[in-house]
Design a protein around this motif. Structure first.
Motif, mmCIF file in Angstrom:
data_model
loop_
_atom_site.group_PDB
_atom_site.id
_atom_site.type_symbol
_atom_site.label_atom_id
_atom_site.label_comp_id
_atom_site.label_asym_id
_atom_site.label_seq_id
_atom_site.Cartn_x
_atom_site.Cartn_y
_atom_site.Cartn_z
ATOM 1 N N ASP A 4 -5.296 -0.409 -3.303
ATOM 2 C CA ASP A 4 -4.605 -0.494 -1.972
ATOM 3 C C ASP A 4 -5.480 -1.210 -1.189
ATOM 4 O O ASP A 4 -6.714 -0.955 -0.963
ATOM 5 N N MET A 40 5.452 4.989 -7.706
ATOM 6 C CA MET A 40 5.860 5.109 -6.399
ATOM 7 C C MET A 40 7.102 4.467 -6.159
ATOM 8 O O MET A 40 8.260 4.812 -5.625
ATOM 9 N N PHE A 57 -5.387 4.878 2.113
ATOM 10 C CA PHE A 57 -4.450 5.651 0.978
ATOM 11 C C PHE A 57 -4.916 4.965 -0.338
ATOM 12 O O PHE A 57 -5.803 4.175 -0.552
ATOM 13 N N SER A 107 0.741 -1.114 0.142
ATOM 14 C CA SER A 107 0.058 0.081 -0.096
ATOM 15 C C SER A 107 1.065 1.150 -0.008
ATOM 16 O O SER A 107 1.985 1.189 -0.048
ATOM 17 N N ALA A 108 0.268 2.293 -0.054
ATOM 18 C CA ALA A 108 0.809 3.695 -0.129
ATOM 19 C C ALA A 108 0.905 4.121 1.242
ATOM 20 O O ALA A 108 1.202 5.470 1.479
ATOM 21 N N ALA A 109 0.873 3.470 2.283
ATOM 22 C CA ALA A 109 0.813 3.894 3.780
ATOM 23 C C ALA A 109 2.271 4.348 4.192
ATOM 24 O O ALA A 109 3.069 3.754 3.625
ATOM 25 N N PRO A 110 2.394 5.538 4.935
ATOM 26 C CA PRO A 110 3.849 5.763 5.172
ATOM 27 C C PRO A 110 4.493 4.623 6.072
ATOM 28 O O PRO A 110 3.507 3.824 6.840
#
Lengths: 181, 306
Positions: free
Chosen positions: B126, B161, B131, A74-77
């Motif tokens: 996701d 990303m 997010f 995921s794009a979670a920090p």
């Protein structure tokens, strides 16, 4: 229920495989759902369950594995889900000691609190970054939260049935047995 | 073991208190690369994911290939992929037509034939539901690198990303960590938009005195970032109040919402724009292709993409 598999090690491996299966269902099927009501957070329900029913050491390993899986995909920090599941582990432990979680209402309240905690941590994340969110933005996640809470009750039954396959005793029952012995 | 049993909860409580402080004081932007531990976890789960994917996609594929018309699906997917590339080129041509029609005196001509795309299938979204990212089944083996733009037939999808050998994670434009340099088509006002937690975007910065109204189309500016000029980003759907919004007049102006052109819930194919970014293209033209390729090869430690 009669045990099918040898205990302990196989229980741990079996639970980890079960975690992976839950994660991939959430990744491949639920994440692509267009409806917000279909976004059931299976992994968080699983982590909450192990934090209540499993021993601390094993629960930490399983929770951290779940957090790393989520962060890989995921794009979670980095660290967000590690932090969240650490707090869930602590809260689950405290709830298991203090509350009678066999009551349906208390279970519902516990899961609402655990899932709302995720939104609180998310809100703090953006607040610390200098981009405070309007509370209305978090309201978007209410359907997902409600459907997860509703699905948590039957899921707990599924998880405990799965544990029973390995003759696994929840931590409370084992402590009771040890105290009696 | 006894120590762990007796004091384990307190160690955990201490970790749960200290870790959030460390987390919130660190850089919390969307990550570019996986850490070593995450790479190990990813490598361990790859075979399991492959088994799961084979099982679920195999059932689906059997149904689609044998119950429905055989061969028609492959043909349709190939045509869809080709159509997506053509739609993007059409948008670029349309923007050039608008520029020529306005008789601009200073044209910054970019060789648009130099743009290279590679199409990929979107595998999953996701899993956190918070997010917004997707994973595409194209990676470093075909030259995909972090920072590259990703498009679809409808417009901008996001930016790569991080990427592995055969996958790339794309941060969608609707993610809160996403920023995009755009212009409003109608009046050429420049701004920067960011994602929100919802499925819309908003202007983070906008030229002073800009007049924006609902229905205004927003496109990429091409001035910075990985996208060339003129790719559709979305449409202004709300200015917070009736009529036209103008920046600079009211400090408490509600943010203007932009609805993305791409329907992310139905996104099945994406195009990765292999030209890294506009600034690199300019340097390549000035310094020469050979010099640039050598520089990229030295910097990345692998042969430069074609």
């Amino acid at each position: 229920m009669t045990s099918v598999f040898p205990p302990r090690t196989f229980h741990f491996l079996g639970v980890m495989l079960f975690l992976f299966a839950l994660f991939f269902v959430q990744l491949r099927i639920l994440s692509g759902a267009s409806s917000l009501w279909a976004q059931v957070d299976l992994v968080t329900v699983f982590v909450a369950y192990v934090s209540i029913e499993h021993f601390l050491g094993g629960a930490v390993i399983k929770a951290m594995a779940a957090a790393l899986l989520l962060e890989c995909f995921s794009a979670a920090p980095a660290g967000f889900y590690v932090m969240y599941y650490l707090v869930v582990l602590v809260c689950g432990n405290i709830l298991a000691r203090r509350l009678a979680l066999h009551n349906v209402l208390s279970q519902l309240a516990a899961f609402v609190a655990i899932l709302a905690l995720k939104l609180v941590l998310l809100y703090v994340l953006f607040w610390v970054q200098g981009r405070p969110l309007p509370l209305a933005a978090l309201a978007r996640f209410l359907p997902s939260l409600l459907s997860t809470v509703l699905c948590a009750m039957p899921l707990l039954g599924v998880f405990s049935r799965f544990d029973a396959l390995f003759e696994f005793l929840p931590v409370k029952e084992r402590r009771t047995h040890e105290a009696q012995a | 073991m006894m120590t762990l049993r007796r004091y384990g909860f307190w160690f955990l409580l201490a970790a749960a208190i200290i870790f959030p402080f460390a987390f919130y004081s660190s850089d919390m932007s969307a990550r570019r690369e996986l850490s070593m531990v995450e790479r190990i976890v990813f490598a361990v789960t790859k075979p399991l994911e492959a088994v799961f994917s084979v099982f679920t996609s195999g059932l689906g594929e059997t149904f689609r290939n044998y119950v429905q018309l055989r061969g028609a699906r492959e043909e349709a997917m190939a045509l869809r992929s080709e159509n997506a590339e053509l739609q993007v080129r059409l948008q670029l041509m349309r923007e050039l037509e608008l520029e020529n029609g306005r008789l601009r005196k200073l044209l910054s001509f970019v060789d648009r034939q130099g743009l290279k795309f590679i199409s990929g299938r979107v595998q999953n979204a996701d899993p956190t539901f918070l997010f917004q990212s997707v994973r595409v089944d194209r990676g470093q083996s075909i030259g995909s690198m972090p920072g590259m733009g990703v498009l679809s037939a409808d417009g901008v999808v996001g930016v790569v990303m991080r990427s592995g050998t055969s996958w790339s994670d794309v941060l969608l434009v609707t993610d809160p960590n996403s920023n995009l340099d755009v212009i409003v088509s109608r009046n050429r006002r420049r701004g920067i938009i960011e994602g929100t937690l919802g499925r819309k975007m908003r202007f983070k910065y906008l030229d002073q005195g800009s007049r924006i109204q609902p229905g205004d189309e927003v496109v990429t500016s091409g001035l910075s970032g990985p996208f060339p000029r003129g790719i559709t980003v979305g449409k202004v759907v709300s200015t917070g109040y009736e009529g036209t919004a103008q920046t600079g007049d009211a400090p408490g102006l509600p943010p203007m919402e932009i609805e993305p052109a791409v329907e992310f819930g139905e996104l099945s194919e994406a195009l990765i724009l292999l030209n890294l970014n506009h600034e690199v293209d300019v340097i390549r033209r000035v310094g020469g292709a050979e010099w640039m390729d050598k520089l990229m090869e030295t910097a990345s430690g692998r042969p430069a993409s074609q």
